[in-house]
Design an enzyme around this catalytic site. Sequence first.
Site, short mmCIF file in Angstrom:
data_model
loop_
_atom_site.label_atom_id
_atom_site.label_comp_id
_atom_site.label_asym_id
_atom_site.label_seq_id
_atom_site.Cartn_x
_atom_site.Cartn_y
_atom_site.Cartn_z
CG PHE A 150 -1.73 1.15 1.38
CD1 PHE A 150 -3.07 0.82 0.97
CD2 PHE A 150 -1.61 2.24 1.83
CE1 PHE A 150 -4.16 1.88 1.10
CE2 PHE A 150 -2.36 3.34 1.89
CZ PHE A 150 -4.04 2.99 1.32
CE1 TYR A 155 12.03 1.23 -2.43
CE2 TYR A 155 10.87 -0.67 -1.84
CZ TYR A 155 12.24 -0.04 -1.84
OH TYR A 155 13.01 -0.42 -1.28
CE1 TYR A 187 7.96 -3.81 4.57
CE2 TYR A 187 8.19 -1.32 5.48
CZ TYR A 187 7.57 -2.56 4.78
OH TYR A 187 6.50 -2.00 3.88
N1 CAA Z 1 -4.14 -1.38 3.47
C1 CAA Z 1 -5.43 -0.94 3.21
N2 CAA Z 1 -5.86 0.34 3.69
C2 CAA Z 1 -4.87 1.10 4.28
C3 CAA Z 1 -3.53 0.63 4.48
C4 CAA Z 1 -3.38 -0.69 4.26
N3 CAA Z 1 -2.08 -1.21 4.31
N4 CAA Z 1 -2.97 1.64 4.75
C5 CAA Z 1 -3.83 2.81 5.00
N5 CAA Z 1 -5.00 2.15 4.74
C6 CAA Z 1 -6.01 3.26 4.52
C7 CAA Z 1 -6.28 3.97 5.69
O1 CAA Z 1 -6.78 3.54 6.99
C8 CAA Z 1 -6.96 5.25 5.10
O2 CAA Z 1 -8.40 5.03 4.99
P1 CAA Z 1 -9.46 6.08 5.25
O3 CAA Z 1 -9.30 6.90 4.32
O4 CAA Z 1 -10.66 5.11 5.25
O5 CAA Z 1 -9.35 6.54 6.69
C9 CAA Z 1 -6.65 5.35 3.81
O6 CAA Z 1 -6.00 4.11 3.49
C10 CAA Z 1 -5.45 6.41 3.64
O7 CAA Z 1 -4.48 6.09 4.24
P2 CAA Z 1 -3.45 6.78 4.74
O8 CAA Z 1 -3.92 8.00 5.67
O9 CAA Z 1 -2.31 6.11 5.32
O10 CAA Z 1 -2.86 7.54 3.38
P3 CAA Z 1 -1.69 8.75 3.42
O11 CAA Z 1 -2.01 9.39 2.08
O12 CAA Z 1 -1.85 9.59 4.79
O13 CAA Z 1 -0.52 7.81 3.62
C11 CAA Z 1 1.14 6.57 2.74
C12 CAA Z 1 -0.05 7.00 2.53
C13 CAA Z 1 2.29 7.70 2.74
C14 CAA Z 1 1.60 5.69 1.65
C15 CAA Z 1 1.29 5.53 4.31
O14 CAA Z 1 0.31 4.56 4.27
C16 CAA Z 1 2.73 4.90 4.31
O15 CAA Z 1 3.75 5.44 4.59
N6 CAA Z 1 2.82 3.68 4.29
C17 CAA Z 1 4.03 2.87 4.45
C18 CAA Z 1 4.52 2.52 3.21
C19 CAA Z 1 5.72 1.35 3.31
O16 CAA Z 1 5.61 0.34 3.79
N7 CAA Z 1 6.79 2.06 2.89
C20 CAA Z 1 7.84 1.12 3.03
C21 CAA Z 1 9.11 2.06 3.26
S1 CAA Z 1 10.52 1.25 3.49
C22 CAA Z 1 10.91 0.55 2.00
O17 CAA Z 1 10.29 0.64 1.25
C23 CAA Z 1 12.10 -0.45 2.28
C24 CAA Z 1 11.77 -1.87 1.73
O18 CAA Z 1 12.22 -2.07 0.61
C25 CAA Z 1 10.95 -2.56 2.63
#
Ligand code: CAA
Length: 248
Positions: A150, A155, A187
């Site tokens: 998500f 990426y 992670y």
């Molecule tokens: N599944 C389903 N729904 C989800 C969800 C998920 N995993 N995560 C959030 N939601 C929902 C929320 O509950 C919210 O619902 P409502 O609108 O009904 O309240 C909606 O989706 C919006 O969610 P956010 O508030 O999170 O949206 P945002 O725009 O503020 O943030 C985001 C989005 C920036 C992508 C944030 O969710 C985030 O940072 N997620 C983490 C992403 C991640 O794991 N990145 C890895 C980085 S490290 C890496 O990449 C290294 C590696 O190789 C592992």
Amino acid sequence: MSDQKRTALVTGGNRGLGEAIAQALLDAGHEVIITHTPGNRKAADWVKGLAAQGIHLSAYGVDVSVYESVQELARKIHADGRQIDILVNNAGITRDATLRKLDKANWDLVLRTNLDSMFNVTKPFVEAMMERGWGRIINISSINGSKGQFGQTNYSAAKAGVHGFTMALAQEVARKGVTVNTVAPGYLATEMVAAVPEETLQRIVSGIPVGRLGEPAEIAALVTFIASDAAAFMTGSKVSMNGGQHMQ
Ligand code: CAA
């Protein structure tokens, strides 16, 4: 029998996972060259600090998303009479946003940095590896290239593409003693993962069976094995290490 000393290039080798990989390859007795983003003073100071401790590696400011920038690097390395035996395509970035909020610039930036870089950095060095009959290319993907995440269409697409690149190139160079493999970390305790919002990260960690983030050194040990003579029969593989978060 221990491996002979080789020359390794680790992109993005100045911090996070790349730093751990550079360190592990140094510990294995290899000469190590790292790249960092151009103009990164912190990285330059870090290399000087290491030299003061007797740890010597060469560092170059390179934009891996720009083909010419990497060609310039290759010219400098070859001008110094060095050849790359082990290439670790590690440099990568995140620009997380749901597709609805993701703009074209951050789509392009992540695809260029994480996927185009595979072409840009491999191309100038692979030919010479084949001519010498020995080479190791290790491409760093991610758990999120295998399962999707998500907020990471950019990426996840790039990191899934990394393994496609690995599998195709592995076939092209196998007869010449060059192996090409993908490592897909989960992670890790790095700055990149620390940038994930606290609550989201807690949720992610609670879904990791081992119950913690991985250590960069754990992935680096795997990379060092793949870079060794002992791993000569391993090519075109994707090796995951993610605490059990995604099992295939
Ligand atoms: N599944 C389903 N729904 C989800 C969800 C998920 N995993 N995560 C959030 N939601 C929902 C929320 O509950 C919210 O619902 P409502 O609108 O009904 O309240 C909606 O989706 C919006 O969610 P956010 O508030 O999170 O949206 P945002 O725009 O503020 O943030 C985001 C989005 C920036 C992508 C944030 O969710 C985030 O940072 N997620 C983490 C992403 C991640 O794991 N990145 C890895 C980085 S490290 C890496 O990449 C290294 C590696 O190789 C592992």
